[in-house]
Design an enzyme around this catalytic site. Structure first.
Site, PDB file in Angstrom:
ATOM      1  N   ASP A 260       0.808  -1.219   0.059  1.00  0.00           N
ATOM      2  CA  ASP A 260      -0.068   0.116  -0.156  1.00  0.00           C
ATOM      3  C   ASP A 260       0.782   1.180  -0.001  1.00  0.00           C
ATOM      4  O   ASP A 260       0.275   2.443   0.312  1.00  0.00           O
ATOM      5  CB  ASP A 260      -1.104  -0.108   1.248  1.00  0.00           C
ATOM      6  N   GLU A 321      -5.216  13.573  12.385  1.00  0.00           N
ATOM      7  CA  GLU A 321      -5.449  13.810  10.965  1.00  0.00           C
ATOM      8  C   GLU A 321      -6.331  14.870  10.613  1.00  0.00           C
ATOM      9  O   GLU A 321      -6.462  15.353   9.434  1.00  0.00           O
ATOM     10  CB  GLU A 321      -5.747  12.442  10.151  1.00  0.00           C
TER      11      GLU A 321
END
Length: 378
Positions: A260, A321
């Site tokens: 990924d 985030e």
């Protein structure tokens, strides 16, 4: 991310063009509901429980994140689209297509609309024989018996004849053409989701970025100037170590590797986050390491608009985030696209997934698989 469910379905038909009905049903399941990864041979057997024409039957294994009841509802809609008309549900009938959910993982479900495992499966040879072809390590969660034991104990002695082999839809996508695939994209683009889905569906080994273990990441989002350099250096070291180790360890039971991330992302993020003098030092270290790294056979970049990325980041809810500014994401996107343009030796596939939900919408996932296959073919 949660793993997909393994769903076993039994398909049957005794009206019209039976072979066409079965093939159309398998394609419909695969394109609209979940990924069909295994298909049994096709069998013919007498009707069970009533007098009618012989049935064609097979069994399939499907991967999906959907719940059992979602799968049931979508299978009923597929049956209807293929021409089935239901009448009295208490009476066995001839039918153009029938989709029975036999099992979902090793769950036990007893609701008004659905019973899993199917309560009659152990009594039906036309279910057990096709299931045997699927080569599953599956145990009946109530009877606590494996498939070969259920076959021995079954009292159904009906004549269940082999007709022919059937195609597996996912075999049309030749991902094992590659040894190493890297999936990249901005923060929240769906890299890990797609990596895990491909690995589960195509029997691949995963290399997943260990961002959650980096102690500098939460600190970086609070004070970028102070923690940018140690963050990027720690990421570079960890990515180098992980890829070197995982790609060197050949797995006899997996067909290929899907990651990924690609280590070049280190340089892309560093260019955005570091001061000019820090970046020069960083790039010197990076260039030394990059020469030693294996390059992916296929580099897939998942593009998403900044607006969609912000929605995805909010939905997955990682606290550190939540304050990422749109400008930062736009710089990262630009960095990736500039990198891709500069790498003529890299086998790149860019897929715009801004309006696609490939975890929950099977058509969107099939779109991505087709894009990959088109890239392979060309």
């Amino acid at each position: 991310m949660n793993m997909q469910h393994q769903v076993i379905l039994s398909l049957g038909t005794n009206q019209g063009n039976r072979l066409k009905n079965i093939v159309s049903c398998i394609d419909g399941l695969h394109n609209e509901i979940g990924t069909i990864i295994r298909v049994s041979k096709l069998y013919e057997s007498p009707s069970w429980g009533f007098e009618s024409d012989n049935f064609y039957n097979c069994a399939v294994v499907m991967h999906t994140h959907k719940t059992a009841h979602q799968i049931l509802e979508e299978c009923l809609l597929l049956e209807e689209s293929l021409g089935r008309i239901r009448q009295d549900a208490q009476v066995y009938q001839a039918r153009i297509i029938d989709i029975d959910m036999i099992a979902i993982d090793e769950e036990i479900i007893a609701s008004e609309k659905l019973t899993v495992p199917h309560p009659e499966m152990q009594n039906r040879l036309f279910v057990l024989l096709p299931m045997k072809d699927l080569n599953l390590d599956w145990r009946h969660p109530i009877l606590q018996k494996y498939l070969h034991e259920l076959l021995v104990l079954s009292e159904d002695k009906s004549n269940c004849k082999l007709v022919q082999k059937l195609e597996i839809p996912i075999d049309k996508i030749k991902l094992n053409h590659f040894n190493y695939i890297a999936i990249e994209g901005n923060i929240g683009a769906g890299k890990t989701t797609l990596t895990n889905k491909l690995a589960e569906d195509f029997n691949a080994k995963t290399v997943l970025e260990r961002f959650a273990d980096n102690p500098f990441l939460p600190k970086f989002y609070e004070d970028q100037n102070r923690y940018a350099f140690p963050l990027e250096m720690s990421f570079l070291a960890d990515r180098y170590q992980q890829i070197s180790d995982d790609l060197a360890q050949f797995d006899l039971f997996k067909d290929f590797i899907v990651a990924d991330y690609h280590i070049f992302k280190s340089l892309i993020f560093a260019k955005v986050t570091l001061a000019e003098d820090e970046f020069r030092l960083y790039k010197t270290m990076f260039d030394i390491i990059y020469k030693e790294m294996p390059k992916p056979d296929l580099y897939i970049y998942l593009y998403q608009s900044t607006e969609r990325l912000l929605v995805n980041i909010k939905e997955r809810g990682r606290p550190y985030e939540q304050e990422i500014p749109a400008e930062y994401l736009e710089k990262i996107n630009s960095g990736y696209l500039d990198y891709i343009k500069s790498k003529s030796d890299l086998n790149v596939l860019i897929i715009d997934v801004t309006d696609r939900d490939f975890q929950n919408n099977q058509k969107d996932y099939i779109f991505i698989l087709n894009e990959i296959q088109n890239k392979i073919s060309n």
